[in-house]
Design a protein around this motif. Structure first.
Motif, PDB file in Angstrom:
ATOM      1  N   GLU A 233       2.078  -8.724  -1.549  1.00  0.00           N
ATOM      2  CA  GLU A 233       1.411 -10.018  -1.445  1.00  0.00           C
ATOM      3  C   GLU A 233       1.096 -10.381  -0.088  1.00  0.00           C
ATOM      4  O   GLU A 233       0.001 -10.922   0.219  1.00  0.00           O
ATOM      5  N   GLN A 234       1.984  -9.998   0.503  1.00  0.00           N
ATOM      6  CA  GLN A 234       1.974 -10.256   2.264  1.00  0.00           C
ATOM      7  C   GLN A 234       0.721  -9.460   2.875  1.00  0.00           C
ATOM      8  O   GLN A 234      -0.167  -9.921   3.575  1.00  0.00           O
ATOM      9  N   LEU A 235       1.019  -8.098   2.569  1.00  0.00           N
ATOM     10  CA  LEU A 235      -0.227  -7.212   3.081  1.00  0.00           C
ATOM     11  C   LEU A 235      -1.549  -7.389   2.327  1.00  0.00           C
ATOM     12  O   LEU A 235      -2.666  -7.313   3.102  1.00  0.00           O
ATOM     13  N   LEU A 236      -1.847  -7.652   1.240  1.00  0.00           N
ATOM     14  CA  LEU A 236      -3.252  -7.800   0.680  1.00  0.00           C
ATOM     15  C   LEU A 236      -3.789  -9.214   0.761  1.00  0.00           C
ATOM     16  O   LEU A 236      -4.884  -9.467   0.227  1.00  0.00           O
ATOM     17  N   ALA A 237      -2.856 -10.218   1.402  1.00  0.00           N
ATOM     18  CA  ALA A 237      -3.508 -11.508   1.996  1.00  0.00           C
ATOM     19  C   ALA A 237      -4.199 -11.293   3.072  1.00  0.00           C
ATOM     20  O   ALA A 237      -4.721 -12.245   3.700  1.00  0.00           O
ATOM     21  N   GLN A 238      -4.075 -10.148   3.563  1.00  0.00           N
ATOM     22  CA  GLN A 238      -4.567 -10.010   5.216  1.00  0.00           C
ATOM     23  C   GLN A 238      -6.018  -9.748   5.238  1.00  0.00           C
ATOM     24  O   GLN A 238      -6.493  -9.219   4.138  1.00  0.00           O
TER      25      GLN A 238
END
Length: 354
Positions: A233-238
């Motif tokens: 979730e953290q990576l794909l929100a970038q």
């Protein structure tokens, strides 16, 4: 006519192409038997479902060996494969396994001390081997022990591992060769040296190909599926979003795939995902994972054989110097990786005023 319902040592010898005496030596843990021959005998016993005659072995002076297995691993797939490897070697070597679980917030020292106090002949230690206090206890007690999958093994104990650095480096280079330049990485548990080795292999591959190492593209995981969900979730929100994510084990990689599906991203069309270990999970999700194969069951088998040799040498009064075994890894390509999708640039349409 002889019944094959209960195969004999001679049957095993014929199947393996060796003498019955060689089979006997393998069963008794004779260190003079070559590893290739030992494997032939083990395969023959498995094929014939041969169970050694425990009473006969005791009469021959080969009393049972009690091996403690201390574990704390959040990946059920990893643990199940490891146990299969232990069990594959337990019967051929007259080994009794004593399994002790270490909770996630414990360091295993008390559990190891309990195993030693209960009289085990030796201990097999998976990734908990990175805990200095635990390794010190085993070394100082003189208890034969073999570490497994330790990124930086202690010279006082024998160890079985792969080269985590080279394995991660190879996977990162593979993703770069596909054309990916924005690659996310989910690191393994920070208390394991293997995690640091995998991260360094990833970083060095990027540096060798002159790709930037954006700190926000490296997210901490814990080798659990839940931590993989959070990291994804953290990576794909970038923005820009990474075109590939390399996770330090298959559980976290599977979680990345799940989040990608939730976001309506195609894997591998919109996002390439790669894992590490090649557990059963890698081929039970869709798409099947491209991953690094770590021969988990074979590593456990090798650990049992190494520990049995140490214990038997100790019983015979012979010195047993610790040995380090580095096993081969492999990069396994499946359906979760592809070249990054090239999207056409946005077109600006200018309306002409009449």
């Amino acid at each position: 006519m002889t019944s094959k319902a209960n195969p004999t040592m001679s049957d095993v010898a014929r199947k393996a192409g060796v003498s019955p005496m060689t089979v006997s030596r393998v069963l008794n843990g004779d260190t003079r038997v070559r590893e290739a021959t030992r494997q032939l005998v083990a395969d023959a016993m498995t094929a014939l479902s041969y169970v050694p005659n425990q009473a006969a072995q005791r009469l021959a002076g080969a009393r049972a060996i009690r091996i403690g297995f201390l574990y704390s691993n959040p990946s059920a797939g990893y643990l199940s494969e490891f146990l299969v490897g232990l069990l594959n070697q337990a019967s051929p070597h007259n080994v009794q396994l004593v399994v002790e679980k270490c909770e996630a917030d414990e360091h295993g020292v008390e559990q190891a001390r309990r195993l030693i106090d209960n009289g085990v002949d030796g201990i097999i230690l998976p990734p908990l081997c990175d805990i200095a206090e635990l390794v010190d206890l085993l070394a100082q007690s003189g208890t034969p022990a073999v570490t497994v999958a330790c990124g930086q093994p202690d010279d006082r104990l024998s160890g079985v591992r792969i080269d985590d650095y080279q394995a991660a480096h190879a996977m990162a280079c593979h993703l770069i060769a596909l054309g990916h330049q924005c690659i996310g990485f989910v690191a393994g548990h920070p208390n394991q040296t293997a995690s640091a080795r995998r991260l360094q292999g990833f970083k060095d591959a990027l540096a060798e190909h002159h790709l930037p190492q954006a700190p926000e593209l490296i997210v901490q995981g814990l080798f659990t599926y839940r931590s993989g969900l959070d990291a994804a979730e953290q990576l794909l929100a970038q923005e820009p979003r990474p075109t590939a994510i390399f996770a330090s084990n298959d559980d976290m990689a599977a979680a990345v795939v799940a989040i990608a599906h939730r976001l309506a991203l195609d894997v591998p069309g919109d996002l390439t995902v790669a894992g590490f270990d090649d557990t059963a999970l890698a081929t039970t999700i869709w798409p099947e994972l491209t991953t690094v194969r770590q021969p988990i069951a074979e590593m456990a088998e090798a650990a049992v054989r190494a520990l049995v040799r140490q214990i038997r040498d100790r019983r015979d009064g012979a010195p047993a110097a610790p040995q380090q075994v580095v096993m081969d890894h492999a990069l396994i390509r499946r359906q979760s990786d592809a070249a990054p999708r090239v999207r056409p640039p946005a077109r600006v349409v200018t309306r002409l005023r009449m």
